[in-house]
Enzyme design. Structure first.
Site, PDB file in Angstrom:
ATOM      1  N   HIS A 163     118.148  81.740  33.077  1.00 23.01           N
ATOM      2  CA  HIS A 163     119.196  80.973  33.529  1.00 23.01           C
ATOM      3  C   HIS A 163     120.068  81.058  33.639  1.00 23.01           C
ATOM      4  O   HIS A 163     120.895  81.334  33.204  1.00 23.01           O
ATOM      5  CB  HIS A 163     119.028  79.649  33.450  1.00 23.01           C
ATOM      6  CG  HIS A 163     119.673  78.273  34.009  1.00 23.01           C
ATOM      7  ND1 HIS A 163     119.961  77.352  34.099  1.00 23.01           N
ATOM      8  CD2 HIS A 163     119.814  78.635  35.559  1.00 23.01           C
ATOM      9  CE1 HIS A 163     119.771  76.220  34.741  1.00 23.01           C
ATOM     10  NE2 HIS A 163     120.045  77.312  36.011  1.00 23.01           N
TER      11      HIS A 163
ATOM     12  N   TYR B 269     120.490  71.252  33.371  1.00 24.36           N
ATOM     13  CA  TYR B 269     120.717  69.521  34.442  1.00 24.36           C
ATOM     14  C   TYR B 269     120.486  68.713  33.314  1.00 24.36           C
ATOM     15  O   TYR B 269     119.701  67.784  32.898  1.00 24.36           O
ATOM     16  CB  TYR B 269     119.698  69.937  34.962  1.00 24.36           C
ATOM     17  CG  TYR B 269     119.170  70.643  35.203  1.00 24.36           C
ATOM     18  CD1 TYR B 269     120.218  71.896  36.512  1.00 24.36           C
ATOM     19  CD2 TYR B 269     117.927  70.649  36.213  1.00 24.36           C
ATOM     20  CE1 TYR B 269     120.282  73.246  37.119  1.00 24.36           C
ATOM     21  CE2 TYR B 269     117.183  72.640  37.118  1.00 24.36           C
ATOM     22  CZ  TYR B 269     118.290  73.151  37.426  1.00 24.36           C
ATOM     23  OH  TYR B 269     118.309  74.365  38.162  1.00 24.36           O
TER      24      TYR B 269
END
Length: 338
Positions: free
Chosen positions: A140, A55
């Site tokens: 992830h 992010y």
């Protein structure tokens, strides 16, 4: 705010703050707004915060860590993710990141679910967060890396958990099928499913949620608005679904859902937040926010009174199968407390 404690893992508030927008997801967010988003979430009772190196190429972790720095560490839960190593890339720093975040491309993301990659990734996350530990670590988006993620990746995380470095481990993905395989075949405590347990997509119900409940694995529901189509009281003409323009069929279905919600005095986003938590395997819903106003709105939506009659009508109209998630056969459920 009430919290749920899964059979395996730390206590999570029913609402968590997803920090992707603190990494400038889609557009720039000021440091002041990022701080305001965390502060307002905290004031609303949120104590679960989720982030990732992906992010904003570490920006989300840095901002979240700074925003939580003055909070008592024992009072909040932080999750981050591994699998994408951030490697300095000075030669591309003049460009914009091509991963969906409005940040300079000063790093590149290298897929790595090896033991060394997991340890290096977590070390970098702790530095950016300014913490000596995180509570939960997810693999992830290992969609194209099952073999490595399900072996060396999970093994490294389990080693960290067994050493007491982290409290819980798992995987976070935008699909349900592979998460079900992680639950079935590996020693995970939590999974984060994005966009697959929503009013418009119940694919997680087929296998993942029943299996997680059976195995005592907690489920965190993310992307419950499917990136935008369920985020407004009435779906706009330019709404997105999974970050792409929504089809006519999906937009019409969202409008039909909104019609029913209005008849019961509920907004479409309020129903979208309430829906995942109806299933006993779900321990938290994670919503993003880019400023204080959005964090307060998230808490208000969680607190909305959604009548059971709404779910009954949605089932009768065929807009939700079996009245939504329903209640599976008797099984251990997450402990809930104020």
């Amino acid at each position: 705010m009430r919290s749920r404690t899964p059979a395996r893992g730390p206590r999570l508030t029913k609402l968590g703050l997803g920090a992707a927008q603190l990494g400038n997801l889609g557009r720039e967010v000021s440091d002041q707004d990022a701080q305001g988003a965390v502060d307002a979430a905290w004031d609303s009772g949120v104590r679960y915060f989720d982030t990732a190196p992906h992010y904003g190429l570490g920006l989300s972790e840095r901002r979240l860590g700074a925003a939580l720095a003055r909070r008592p560490r024992a009072e909040f839960t932080v999750s981050t993710k591994v699998g994408r190593l951030l490697v300095p890339s000075p030669g591309t720093a003049h460009r914009q990141d091509d991963g969906g975040f409005a940040v300079p491309a000063a790093f590149r993301r290298d897929w790595d679910f090896s033991r060394d990659g997991v340890l290096r990734s977590l070390e970098g996350s702790l530095t950016r967060l300014g913490l000596d530990h995180v509570d939960v670590v997810y693999l992830h988006d290992p969609d194209d890396h099952w073999e490595q993620a399900s072996t060396t990746g999970v093994d490294a995380l389990v080693e960290l958990r067994d050493q007491g470095v982290v409290k819980a481990v798992g995987a976070g993905m935008n699909q349900a099928a592979m998460l079900a395989e992680f639950v079935r075949r590996t020693d995970v405590d939590l999974v984060m499913v994005a966009g697959r347990h929503t009013l418009l997509d119940q694919s997680a119900r087929r296998e993942l949620l029943p299996l997680a409940l059976e195995r005592g694995v907690g489920v965190v529901a993310a992307a419950v608005y499917n990136s935008g189509l369920l985020a407004a009281d009435r779906p706009p003409a330019d709404a997105t679904y999974d970050y792409l323009p929504a089809s006519r069929e999906l937009t019409a279905r969202a409008a039909a859902l909104a019609d029913v919600c209005e008849r019961h005095g509920v907004t479409l986003p309020e129903a979208a937040v309430a829906h995942p938590l109806r299933h006993p395997a779900v321990v938290s819903v994670v919503l993003g926010a880019r400023d204080a106003r959005q964090s307060r709105t998230n808490a208000e939506r969680l607190a909305a009174d959604v009548p059971e009659a709404l779910w009954t009508e949605l089932a009768d109209l065929g807009l939700l199968p079996d009245g939504g998630p329903g209640t599976p056969p008797a099984a251990p459920t997450p402990r809930e407390r104020s």
